[in-house]
Design a protein around this motif. Structure first.
Motif, PDB file in Angstrom:
ATOM      1  N   PRO A 129      37.644  35.867 -10.620  1.00 19.71           N
ATOM      2  CA  PRO A 129      38.324  36.534  -9.575  1.00 19.71           C
ATOM      3  C   PRO A 129      39.079  38.126 -10.477  1.00 19.71           C
ATOM      4  O   PRO A 129      39.963  37.510 -11.412  1.00 19.71           O
ATOM      5  CB  PRO A 129      38.985  35.982  -8.935  1.00 19.71           C
ATOM      6  CG  PRO A 129      40.067  34.458  -9.630  1.00 19.71           C
ATOM      7  CD  PRO A 129      38.415  34.976 -10.883  1.00 19.71           C
ATOM      8  N   VAL A 130      39.353  39.119  -9.933  1.00 22.89           N
ATOM      9  CA  VAL A 130      40.386  39.881 -10.212  1.00 22.89           C
ATOM     10  C   VAL A 130      41.142  39.636  -9.551  1.00 22.89           C
ATOM     11  O   VAL A 130      42.056  39.624 -10.483  1.00 22.89           O
ATOM     12  CB  VAL A 130      39.088  41.770  -9.523  1.00 22.89           C
ATOM     13  CG1 VAL A 130      40.600  42.322 -10.822  1.00 22.89           C
ATOM     14  CG2 VAL A 130      37.887  41.807 -10.185  1.00 22.89           C
ATOM     15  N   GLN A 203      49.531  45.681 -13.185  1.00 19.63           N
ATOM     16  CA  GLN A 203      50.156  44.955 -14.699  1.00 19.63           C
ATOM     17  C   GLN A 203      49.146  43.775 -15.631  1.00 19.63           C
ATOM     18  O   GLN A 203      49.697  43.788 -16.827  1.00 19.63           O
ATOM     19  CB  GLN A 203      51.552  44.782 -14.543  1.00 19.63           C
ATOM     20  CG  GLN A 203      52.435  46.018 -14.436  1.00 19.63           C
ATOM     21  CD  GLN A 203      54.291  45.483 -14.380  1.00 19.63           C
ATOM     22  OE1 GLN A 203      54.511  44.185 -13.802  1.00 19.63           O
ATOM     23  NE2 GLN A 203      54.974  46.403 -13.898  1.00 19.63           N
ATOM     24  N   SER A 204      48.945  42.750 -14.619  1.00 17.64           N
ATOM     25  CA  SER A 204      48.804  42.030 -15.361  1.00 17.64           C
ATOM     26  C   SER A 204      46.077  41.376 -15.527  1.00 17.64           C
ATOM     27  O   SER A 204      46.292  40.600 -16.426  1.00 17.64           O
ATOM     28  CB  SER A 204      48.312  40.195 -14.345  1.00 17.64           C
ATOM     29  OG  SER A 204      48.345  40.513 -13.082  1.00 17.64           O
ATOM     30  N   ASN A 205      45.780  42.784 -14.807  1.00 22.31           N
ATOM     31  CA  ASN A 205      44.708  42.720 -14.698  1.00 22.31           C
ATOM     32  C   ASN A 205      44.427  44.266 -15.252  1.00 22.31           C
ATOM     33  O   ASN A 205      44.350  45.178 -14.655  1.00 22.31           O
ATOM     34  CB  ASN A 205      44.241  42.128 -13.246  1.00 22.31           C
ATOM     35  CG  ASN A 205      42.497  41.778 -13.956  1.00 22.31           C
ATOM     36  OD1 ASN A 205      41.820  43.237 -13.579  1.00 22.31           O
ATOM     37  ND2 ASN A 205      42.452  40.497 -12.586  1.00 22.31           N
ATOM     38  N   ASN A 206      43.719  44.507 -16.056  1.00 22.64           N
ATOM     39  CA  ASN A 206      43.154  45.393 -16.436  1.00 22.64           C
ATOM     40  C   ASN A 206      41.622  46.527 -15.923  1.00 22.64           C
ATOM     41  O   ASN A 206      42.036  47.248 -15.529  1.00 22.64           O
ATOM     42  CB  ASN A 206      42.614  45.872 -17.977  1.00 22.64           C
ATOM     43  CG  ASN A 206      44.109  45.632 -19.018  1.00 22.64           C
ATOM     44  OD1 ASN A 206      45.188  46.133 -18.957  1.00 22.64           O
ATOM     45  ND2 ASN A 206      43.820  45.096 -20.066  1.00 22.64           N
ATOM     46  N   LYS A 210      42.602  49.798 -13.837  1.00 23.39           N
ATOM     47  CA  LYS A 210      41.051  50.913 -13.227  1.00 23.39           C
ATOM     48  C   LYS A 210      41.031  51.576 -12.256  1.00 23.39           C
ATOM     49  O   LYS A 210      40.893  52.162 -12.167  1.00 23.39           O
ATOM     50  CB  LYS A 210      40.355  50.555 -14.707  1.00 23.39           C
ATOM     51  CG  LYS A 210      40.766  50.804 -16.054  1.00 23.39           C
ATOM     52  CD  LYS A 210      39.329  50.269 -16.743  1.00 23.39           C
ATOM     53  CE  LYS A 210      39.542  49.944 -18.442  1.00 23.39           C
ATOM     54  NZ  LYS A 210      38.964  49.816 -18.616  1.00 23.39           N
ATOM     55  N   ILE A 211      41.142  49.922 -11.328  1.00 25.47           N
ATOM     56  CA  ILE A 211      40.444  50.379 -10.053  1.00 25.47           C
ATOM     57  C   ILE A 211      41.773  51.292  -9.505  1.00 25.47           C
ATOM     58  O   ILE A 211      41.468  52.350  -8.395  1.00 25.47           O
ATOM     59  CB  ILE A 211      40.008  49.670  -9.443  1.00 25.47           C
ATOM     60  CG1 ILE A 211      38.915  48.332  -9.913  1.00 25.47           C
ATOM     61  CG2 ILE A 211      39.684  49.887  -7.199  1.00 25.47           C
ATOM     62  CD1 ILE A 211      38.644  47.100  -9.477  1.00 25.47           C
ATOM     63  N   SER A 212      42.580  50.758  -9.865  1.00 24.02           N
ATOM     64  CA  SER A 212      44.027  51.178  -8.061  1.00 24.02           C
ATOM     65  C   SER A 212      44.205  52.777  -9.460  1.00 24.02           C
ATOM     66  O   SER A 212      44.950  53.190  -8.030  1.00 24.02           O
ATOM     67  CB  SER A 212      45.380  50.620  -8.684  1.00 24.02           C
ATOM     68  OG  SER A 212      45.770  49.759 -10.316  1.00 24.02           O
TER      69      SER A 212
END
Length: 859
Positions: A129-130, A203-206, A210-212
């Motif tokens: 999961p993202v 910060q914890s999920n690249n 990118k999406i945000s």
């Protein structure tokens, strides 16, 4: 936070900045009376996410950037039925077209925000999961609901605007939109958590980062740009911005909707709901509130700011005072060279951990406050009125804009001086490690507000500290961007299209109050604004030992360009040891306070308007209605010549075989017996029902008059005397002599003025003259007690001047051209006439009649 109690107050929040204007204001002065170079507004750079789309209607765009209009439950001006209705409806179409275009952009922004939500949810249940389901629901909380509400609104409004005709109705759509603001409340309450969650996930999920960072927003249908890239953080701010925009549109629509249009009450209701919502939502979401960190490492925020008059080195200085979460900072605006940003200069600061309020005993040892002479304040008011008239003449004659600006500047300077010199209520604060400071305020209301705000912050675990020069510079530098109050609160300093305030009489019934936790002796006072500061106008009786007082008392309050009504609820203190040495009054405890806008559309009806004002958990129910100056100017002769009210003074004295009417003698005697030391006697309104009861008894020549007078509240007796003179079919100083009084008071040579003014008195009919001299001596005796009753000769002249001189209806049309001219030069002159005689050595009727040396001029 109670929405109703803040309806007329300057909002200390992110909302307020959207309505700030940068016209003449306190920022043009450095607090020492010196003019400043004016820099550009800085609001936009500190609020990065406000939608300033070029497709927004010009009206909305201009209003949202710089309008000085405050949102109020009803607009400042509405179109009277049939007045320029065609033009109003055309303006409605323009406003709606612009709003529709921006609504399309808003829906596209919400769509862009929802676009990644579905795939993110799809991956949440997989092995990689993202984001978790909980994180997704937190970040995108209520976005789907908001999107559906606005999509439905847009789909219903669009065809109405595209197929426009003069009969189109859409108020129900705005009313429904306003009724769904609860969804926004939920979104706002979650907003801070949503931002924090999005930031942590980035910060914890690249992949999420990118999406945000690059969400694609569709452009409008007729735009060349098919998509624009926007961050998720920016899009999450859009709903907050949108509520303020919708409210502004409602304000504009009401302004251009005839009052007899079926949409009018629906839009009015929608605006009321929206305004109450704006007043109650969480203020902490404003990114501009953050200044620097406190010694404990917490975010230091601006809680309250405003203009206060400080007494420093025996002179008055206008200061901009900033209350942060841990420090009170007193500043003035620094002089800057042209083109540079304005900055504040810190005069002093006190950490809240070191701030204490002195006790009455400590206040006694402090330097005494000397009020500014009343006659100088009156002179300033006269100058302001004269300048206002000149400005209107210049505009009517299409004069040069430079001349008008010069007059406006002069008027502002006088208003500034009036505001600087009129406050008298002391507000002392003390640094436990050193110096004390004294501010002067115009009302107990402001003093209570500042004290409560400071005491609320002091309940937290605060630490003492000393700011380094760099830290102080950073904090003071942040004040210009963080400030929420931009302009000096002077009522007449407004744009031409703003409401000039109300002139006439406001009838207020204070019904009852609920919400007290324990029994107390309770009363309310009523205040209205005049010339930029507040004046106490009425006071209910004390309702003893109760948690639910029921006063049901009606008051008639004279308005002079007023825009706000304040109600303060007090617990009466009977302990004579608690006397405030500054003003010789026992200090009663404020239990609650509230303020509302006096919107013409609400109060200018024949019917009573009932409302509830909430204050610190206490609810006070009241009703009000308004009589315009045009109506209240009428002197209507009584049809019943057997009474005294509305009957010629000569008829009454002849019937009574008296020199001075019985009603005048009895009221004066009672005031001198037990009311001469009453604070605000003749200024504070009596209860209207008591006054009407006294009027009926005097008219009927009832035998119980003396018994009734001895039991009646003294302000009601004072009010009855004023009413008697106000209802005379012609003024006490007569219609015939009125023009001569106006010319006489304007004479410059003292001898000529003396000659003329004495000759005019001699020209009065005997009953009028004897009654006038009787009243004159009484008012002088009242003024002798000024240290106790706070009523100077100037105050008394202000109260009685128009009452004794104001011409009857026929004459008044020639002298008063409009309702808004009550403080015109003409009426100021009425005050000056009475003041002349009050300041004159004793005038004897016999001497006046015998002495013919003075009376050589003709009337």
């Amino acid at each position: 936070m109670e929405p109703l109690s803040h309806r007329g107050l300057p909002r200390l929040s992110w909302i307020d900045t959207l309505y700030s204007n940068f016209s003449y204001g306190a920022d043009d002065y450095d607090g020492e009376g010196n003019e400043e170079q004016k820099g550009p507004p800085e609001g936009s750079e500190t609020m990065p996410y406000i939608d300033e789309s070029p497709t927004m209607s010009p009206q909305l765009s201009a209003r949202s950037q710089s309008s000085g209009d405050r949102i109020s439950p009803t607009p400042p001006e509405g179109l009277a039925p049939g007045v320029e209705a065609g033009k109003g409806l055309e303006m409605r179409k323009l406003v709606l077209s612009g709003f529709l275009a921006s609504e399309e952009i808003y829906i596209n922004q919400l769509e862009a925000l929802l676009l990644p939500m579905k795939p993110l949810k799809a991956t949440a249940t997989t092995s990689q999961p993202v984001l978790t389901i909980q994180q997704i629901e937190t970040i995108f909380y209520k976005i789907q609901d908001i999107y559906e509400i606005h999509k439905e609104f847009y789909d219903n409004l669009c065809p109405k605007v595209q197929q426009w005709d003069s009969q189109v109705t859409m108020g129900h759509l705005f009313q429904k939109l306003a009724s769904q603001l609860g969804v926004y409340k939920a979104f706002v309450d979650n907003y801070k958590v949503a931002l924090e969650t999005a930031e942590k996930c980035s910060q914890s999920n690249n992949q999420f980062q990118k999406i945000s960072e690059e969400l694609k927003v569709k452009g409008p249908k007729d735009s060349k740009d098919s998509h624009t890239s926007v961050t998720m953080e920016a899009l999450l701010y859009k709903p907050i911005d949108r509520v303020t925009r919708s409210t502004l549109v409602l304000h504009d629509l009401l302004k251009h909707t005839p009052v007899d249009h079926p949409d009018y009450p629906l839009l009015q209701d929608a605006l009321r709901i929206s305004q109450n919502f704006l007043s109650s939502i969480n203020e902490d979401i404003d990114p501009r509130r953050t200044a620097v960190t406190t010694p404990k490492g917490e975010t230091r925020q601006l809680v309250k700011d405003g203009f206060l008059v400080e007494v420093s080195e025996s002179s008055r200085k206008l200061r901009h005072v900033f209350l942060f979460t841990d420090v009170l900072l007193c500043a003035k605006l620094k002089k800057t060279s042209a083109g540079k940003h304005q900055q504040y200069d810190c005069k002093w600061y006190i950490p809240l951990a070191d701030l204490v309020f002195p006790s009455p005993e400590e206040s006694e040892a402090s330097p005494q406050v000397h009020p500014f002479p009343d006659h100088e304040l009156e002179d300033m008011k006269m100058k302001i009125s004269a300048l206002k008239s000149e400005i209107q003449k210049e505009k009517a004659n299409k004069g040069q804009s430079r001349a008008i600006e010069r007059l406006k500047k002069k008027m502002f300077e006088n208003e500034f001086l009036l505001l600087l010199n009129s406050p008298t209520i002391p507000f002392r604060i003390h640094n436990r490690n050193g110096k004390s400071y004294l501010f002067l305020l115009s009302s107990d209301y402001e003093r209570s507000e500042w004290r409560e705000a400071i005491q609320k912050l002091q309940k937290k675990d605060l630490q003492a500290f000393v700011l380094s020069s760099v830290e102080l510079q950073v904090l003071t530098g942040s004040c210009f961007k963080l400030r929420t109050v931009h302009n000096i609160p002077v009522t007449s300093n407004k744009d031409d299209d703003e409401s000039p305030g109300l002139y006439g009489f406001l009838h207020v019934i204070v019904h009852s109050a609920k919400g007290f936790k324990q029994s107390a002796n309770l009363y309310c006072t009523l205040e209205v604004d005049s010339f930029g500061y507040f004046v106490s106008k009425a006071k209910t009786r004390v309702f003893r030992d109760t948690t639910e007082p029921k006063w049901d008392e009606e008051f008639e309050i004279e308005l002079e360009g007023s825009q706000s009504l304040r109600i303060l609820c007090y617990e009466k203190c009977y302990d004579k040891t608690k006397v405030n040495k500054d003003n010789n009054e026992i200090v009663d405890k404020i239990m609650g306070k509230g303020q509302i806008q006096l919107d013409p559309q609400t109060v200018e009806t024949k019917n009573w308007h009932t409302d509830v004002i909430e204050m610190n958990g206490i609810k006070v129910e009241f009703s009000m209605k308004f009589t315009s100056r045009d109506m209240s100017l009428k002197r209507t002769p009584s049809k019943k010549q057997t009474g005294v009210f509305g009957v010629k003074i000569s008829v009454v004295t002849k019937r009574e075989r008296s020199k001075v009417p019985y009603i005048v003698r009895q009221c004066v005697e009672e005031v001198e017996k037990r009311g001469i030391e009453e604070v605000g006697i003749y200024r504070i309104s009596g209860v209207a029902t008591d006054i009407q009861a006294l009027k009926a008894v005097f008219d009927a020549n009832n035998k119980d008059i003396l018994l009734m007078l001895s039991d009646m509240d003294i302000n009601a007796i004072a009010g009855t005397l004023k009413l008697y003179f106000r209802e005379l079919p012609e003024p006490l100083l007569t219609d015939r002599l009125y023009p001569a009084f106006m010319e006489g008071i304007a004479l410059s040579d003292p001898a000529a003025k003396e000659n003329c003014m004495m000759h005019l008195l001699r020209s009065l009919p005997d009953p009028n003259l004897i009654t006038f001299l009787f009243l004159l001596e009484h008012l002088k005796r009242v003024a002798e007690k000024e240290p106790i009753n706070k009523m100077s000769l100037h105050n008394l002249a202000t109260v009685f001047g128009p009452t004794l001189l104001r011409p009857s209806e026929v004459e008044s049309k020639a002298h008063l051209t409009s309702a808004a001219d009550i403080w015109s030069h003409d009426v100021m002159a009425q005050v000056q006439v009475l003041l002349y005689y009050l300041q004159h050595p004793p005038i004897s009727f016999a001497e006046l009649k015998r002495n013919t040396l003075y009376f050589s001029t003709d009337v």
